[in-house]
Design a protein around this motif. Structure first.
Motif, PDB file in Angstrom:
ATOM      1  N   VAL A   1       5.585 -11.032  -4.174  1.00 59.76           N
ATOM      2  CA  VAL A   1       5.386  -9.558  -4.415  1.00 59.76           C
ATOM      3  C   VAL A   1       6.312  -9.130  -5.471  1.00 59.76           C
ATOM      4  CG1 VAL A   1       5.797  -7.308  -3.356  1.00 59.76           C
ATOM      5  CG2 VAL A   1       4.742  -9.089  -2.146  1.00 59.76           C
ATOM      6  N   LEU A   2       6.091  -8.577  -6.680  1.00 61.07           N
ATOM      7  CA  LEU A   2       6.869  -7.745  -7.417  1.00 61.07           C
ATOM      8  C   LEU A   2       7.210  -6.489  -7.094  1.00 61.07           C
ATOM      9  CD1 LEU A   2       5.911  -9.600 -10.974  1.00 61.07           C
ATOM     10  CD2 LEU A   2       8.192  -9.667  -9.869  1.00 61.07           C
ATOM     11  N   THR A   3       8.051  -6.029  -6.784  1.00 62.70           N
ATOM     12  CA  THR A   3       8.454  -4.555  -6.353  1.00 62.70           C
ATOM     13  C   THR A   3       8.948  -3.734  -7.446  1.00 62.70           C
ATOM     14  OG1 THR A   3       8.951  -5.122  -3.944  1.00 62.70           O
ATOM     15  CG2 THR A   3       9.642  -3.052  -4.741  1.00 62.70           C
ATOM     16  N   LEU A   4       8.165  -2.668  -7.780  1.00 59.92           N
ATOM     17  CA  LEU A   4       8.539  -1.869  -8.774  1.00 59.92           C
ATOM     18  C   LEU A   4       9.225  -0.713  -8.253  1.00 59.92           C
ATOM     19  CD1 LEU A   4       5.563  -1.720 -11.172  1.00 59.92           C
ATOM     20  CD2 LEU A   4       7.358  -3.685 -10.674  1.00 59.92           C
ATOM     21  N   GLY A   5      10.153  -0.073  -8.741  1.00 58.56           N
ATOM     22  CA  GLY A   5      11.130   1.269  -8.069  1.00 58.56           C
ATOM     23  C   GLY A   5      11.947   1.692  -8.815  1.00 58.56           C
TER      24      GLY A   5
ATOM     25  N   ILE B   1       1.707  -6.339  -6.908  1.00 64.40           N
ATOM     26  CA  ILE B   1       2.574  -5.659  -7.519  1.00 64.40           C
ATOM     27  C   ILE B   1       2.612  -4.350  -6.715  1.00 64.40           C
ATOM     28  CG2 ILE B   1       3.082  -4.202  -9.513  1.00 64.40           C
ATOM     29  CD1 ILE B   1       1.361  -6.441 -11.285  1.00 64.40           C
ATOM     30  N   SER B   2       3.599  -4.132  -6.021  1.00 62.48           N
ATOM     31  CA  SER B   2       3.921  -2.879  -5.087  1.00 62.48           C
ATOM     32  C   SER B   2       4.572  -2.094  -5.857  1.00 62.48           C
ATOM     33  CB  SER B   2       4.701  -3.406  -3.914  1.00 62.48           C
ATOM     34  OG  SER B   2       4.565  -2.504  -2.852  1.00 62.48           O
ATOM     35  N   ASP B   3       4.158  -0.798  -6.233  1.00 62.55           N
ATOM     36  CA  ASP B   3       4.752   0.319  -6.869  1.00 62.55           C
ATOM     37  C   ASP B   3       5.330   1.051  -5.733  1.00 62.55           C
ATOM     38  OD1 ASP B   3       5.319   2.806  -7.913  1.00 62.55           O
ATOM     39  OD2 ASP B   3       3.716   2.797  -9.211  1.00 62.55           O
ATOM     40  N   GLU B   4       6.687   1.101  -5.750  1.00 62.59           N
ATOM     41  CA  GLU B   4       7.407   1.848  -4.474  1.00 62.59           C
ATOM     42  C   GLU B   4       8.305   2.998  -4.969  1.00 62.59           C
ATOM     43  OE1 GLU B   4       9.107  -1.256  -1.939  1.00 62.59           O
ATOM     44  OE2 GLU B   4       7.050  -2.200  -1.601  1.00 62.59           O
TER      45      GLU B   4
ATOM     46  N   VAL C   1       0.197   1.148  -4.454  1.00 60.76           N
ATOM     47  CA  VAL C   1       1.008   2.373  -4.597  1.00 60.76           C
ATOM     48  C   VAL C   1       1.420   2.908  -3.020  1.00 60.76           C
ATOM     49  CG1 VAL C   1       1.878   4.600  -5.673  1.00 60.76           C
ATOM     50  CG2 VAL C   1       0.323   2.834  -6.656  1.00 60.76           C
ATOM     51  N   ASN C   2       2.891   2.664  -2.726  1.00 63.30           N
ATOM     52  CA  ASN C   2       2.940   2.886  -1.335  1.00 63.30           C
ATOM     53  C   ASN C   2       4.428   3.334  -1.261  1.00 63.30           C
ATOM     54  OD1 ASN C   2       2.440   3.167   1.603  1.00 63.30           O
ATOM     55  ND2 ASN C   2       3.917   1.230   1.734  1.00 63.30           N
ATOM     56  N   PRO C   3       4.733   4.661  -0.697  1.00 65.67           N
ATOM     57  CA  PRO C   3       3.859   5.715  -0.461  1.00 65.67           C
ATOM     58  C   PRO C   3       3.167   6.044  -1.821  1.00 65.67           C
ATOM     59  CG  PRO C   3       5.946   6.014   0.653  1.00 65.67           C
ATOM     60  CD  PRO C   3       5.902   4.995  -0.280  1.00 65.67           C
ATOM     61  N   ASN C   4       1.874   6.518  -1.378  1.00 61.23           N
ATOM     62  CA  ASN C   4       0.894   6.723  -2.463  1.00 61.23           C
ATOM     63  C   ASN C   4       0.799   8.082  -3.336  1.00 61.23           C
ATOM     64  OD1 ASN C   4      -2.155   7.281  -3.389  1.00 61.23           O
ATOM     65  ND2 ASN C   4      -1.838   5.057  -3.326  1.00 61.23           N
TER      66      ASN C   4
ATOM     67  N   PHE D   1       8.150   4.201   6.317  1.00 58.99           N
ATOM     68  CA  PHE D   1       7.759   3.307   4.945  1.00 58.99           C
ATOM     69  C   PHE D   1       8.288   1.766   5.235  1.00 58.99           C
ATOM     70  CE2 PHE D   1      10.106   1.308   1.369  1.00 58.99           C
ATOM     71  CZ  PHE D   1       8.916   0.921   0.518  1.00 58.99           C
ATOM     72  N   VAL D   2       7.380   1.012   4.917  1.00 55.68           N
ATOM     73  CA  VAL D   2       7.592  -0.292   5.194  1.00 55.68           C
ATOM     74  C   VAL D   2       7.465  -1.178   3.730  1.00 55.68           C
ATOM     75  CG1 VAL D   2       6.911  -2.605   6.084  1.00 55.68           C
ATOM     76  CG2 VAL D   2       6.654  -0.423   7.496  1.00 55.68           C
ATOM     77  N   PRO D   3       8.638  -1.733   3.089  1.00 58.90           N
ATOM     78  CA  PRO D   3       8.279  -2.367   1.801  1.00 58.90           C
ATOM     79  C   PRO D   3       7.509  -3.472   1.885  1.00 58.90           C
ATOM     80  CG  PRO D   3      10.697  -2.046   2.555  1.00 58.90           C
ATOM     81  CD  PRO D   3       9.734  -1.874   3.826  1.00 58.90           C
ATOM     82  N   MET D   4       6.735  -3.779   0.779  1.00 59.25           N
ATOM     83  CA  MET D   4       5.593  -4.662   0.680  1.00 59.25           C
ATOM     84  C   MET D   4       6.597  -6.088   0.583  1.00 59.25           C
ATOM     85  SD  MET D   4       2.543  -5.231   0.759  1.00 59.25           S
ATOM     86  CE  MET D   4       1.724  -6.889   0.690  1.00 59.25           C
ATOM     87  N   GLY D   5       7.539  -6.128   0.120  1.00 60.95           N
ATOM     88  CA  GLY D   5       8.521  -7.191   0.115  1.00 60.95           C
ATOM     89  C   GLY D   5       8.729  -7.804   1.437  1.00 60.95           C
TER      90      GLY D   5
END
Length: 427
Positions: free
Chosen positions: A246-250, A219-222, A189-192, A234-238
């Motif tokens: 990477v699966l980005t959730l937003g 799985i990056s919860d953004e 989770v980022n930002p956390n 902020f740097v996207p995990m993608g």
């Protein structure tokens, strides 16, 4: 009156054991239970420092352009029908273009699935990954909906630690020790939420390299994307999708300050196409087809919400959040029994540790928060609900004057419940 129904041996009524397991880690139920403890006769305003919803406060009002876009979509007559499983094509295209601004490659419309908020995206992913024997790695402290949804789906979850002494970074060695041949994903989770940390480019690189080494997805919860106001951007995990898929959730709930609009997404930030080869994305589409849809009106408004919200709105929102975070941090430093290991630099939260030896008549963090709600009309989330007993999660996404008042009440409460030896004035 016919009482014959009393003689029927009713076959329903048993509680689904998975539902019981999920409810045991429900942060929403825990926080809402604290609201029920508030003394309604208290003339002071309730200080809601327990959950991240800034939308009730005028200083965090949604952008006018976003509100106008939804109104226009509602009155156009174009968005009264069911959407497709992935979402309206124009909405998916707008989200793909938006996310591509911050990536070294372009996403396509087909890389996006729209969800009914980011919580729904979590539900989808935990359900899709729940194959027999599989497990996922979840952060501690973390957002407990992951545990709840995993439990409900019968998916095993294992907790890796975030390290407060290192700015709440991921314990990489702990992750490697925890994973086995059945591990399929690591969630970050980022930002956390709940720690208020923002991960550096270098740390995200290490996470991606670790995922590649283990052969698992990230799985990056953004949902708090770009909600960063400290020294680290902020740097996207993608950005690291070439290293590991990477699966980005937003979604729009936090950056646009509209959590009630329930529009989120799952994005395949996977330039090598691993998710299509392994049919993960196909499974996501199938699950979405038997799940709920985000409101078509909001989907229809998304292209204009993204296009018409200018940078001034985002800058003002982050300036306000930075001010609130500073108020929170400085006020907490003045409370003797509370330790804040890391100044918040992102999201809307901070984690702080309670010194339980300081108190008399308070057993743990849940007892602390219950009494605080009753006596001071201040609601704070107990750390136990996040896997961190005798810690607190505090949100600063409230009006600054109410935030100051609430934290002063917190200080008064701590002093009033201090152990006798703490109250003694040294000679």
């Amino acid at each position: 009156m016919d009482n014959s129904c009393d003689e029927v041996a009713w076959r329903f009524g048993a509680v689904n054991p998975s539902l019981e397991a999920a409810s045991a880690v429900s942060i929403r139920a825990l926080v809402h239970g604290l609201y029920n403890c508030v003394d309604r006769s208290d003339p002071r305003p309730l200080a809601p420092l327990g959950h991240g919803d800034p939308s009730p406060f005028a200083c965090f009002r949604a952008a006018a352009a976003a509100e106008e876009a939804v109104a226009a979509a509602a009155t156009s007559g174009k968005y009264n029908s069911y959407p497709t499983a992935a979402g309206l094509t124009e909405a998916c295209s707008a989200v793909a273009s938006y996310l591509s601004r911050y990536l070294p490659y372009e996403l396509s419309t087909g890389d996006i699935v729209l969800t009914s908020g980011c919580n729904h995206a979590i539900e989808v992913m935990m359900a899709v990954l729940a194959t027999p024997g599989a497990n996922v790695l979840l952060p501690r402290p973390g957002y407990p909906l992951y545990e709840a949804r995993a439990a409900l789906s019968g998916l095993e979850f294992r907790h890796y630690d975030l390290l407060p002494e290192k700015g709440w970074e991921v314990d990489i060695e702990g992750v490697e020790a925890l994973a086995d041949d059945n591990t399929v994903a690591i969630v970050i989770v980022n930002p956390n939420n709940p720690c208020g940390s923002v991960y550096s480019y270098e740390h995200l690189t290490k996470i991606a390299e670790t995922a590649r080494k283990l052969g698992i997805m990230v799985i990056s919860d953004e949902i708090y994307e770009h909600c960063a106001f400290g020294s680290k951007p902020f740097v996207p995990m993608g950005v690291f999708g070439e290293i590991a898929p990477v699966l980005t959730l937003g979604g729009i709930s936090k950056r646009w300050m509209v959590p009630g609009w329930r529009l989120g997404w799952i994005a395949m930030t996977d330039p090598k196409g691993v998710f299509r080869k392994t049919k993960i994305f196909e499974a996501i589409i199938i699950y979405r087809g038997i799940s709920v849809d985000p409101a078509t009106i909001v989907q229809g408004a998304i292209p204009q919400i993204i296009a018409k919200t200018d940078d001034t709105f985002f800058r003002n929102a982050m300036n306000m959040m930075r001010e609130a975070a500073e108020i929170c941090y400085q006020k907490l430093k003045g409370i003797e029994c509370i330790t804040c290991p890391h100044k918040p630099e992102g999201s809307m939260f901070v984690m702080v540790k309670l010194d339980m030896s300081y108190f008399e008549g308070i057993d743990d963090d849940i007892n602390f928060c219950t009494k605080l709600a009753k006596e001071e009309s201040v609601v704070i989330c107990p750390g136990s609900g996040l896997g961190m007993k005798n810690w607190l999660r505090i949100t600063f996404a409230v009006d600054p004057s109410l935030l100051e008042d609430g934290l002063e009440r917190l200080k008064s409460f701590c002093l009033r419940h201090a152990h006798r030896k703490q109250k003694q004035v040294p000679l």
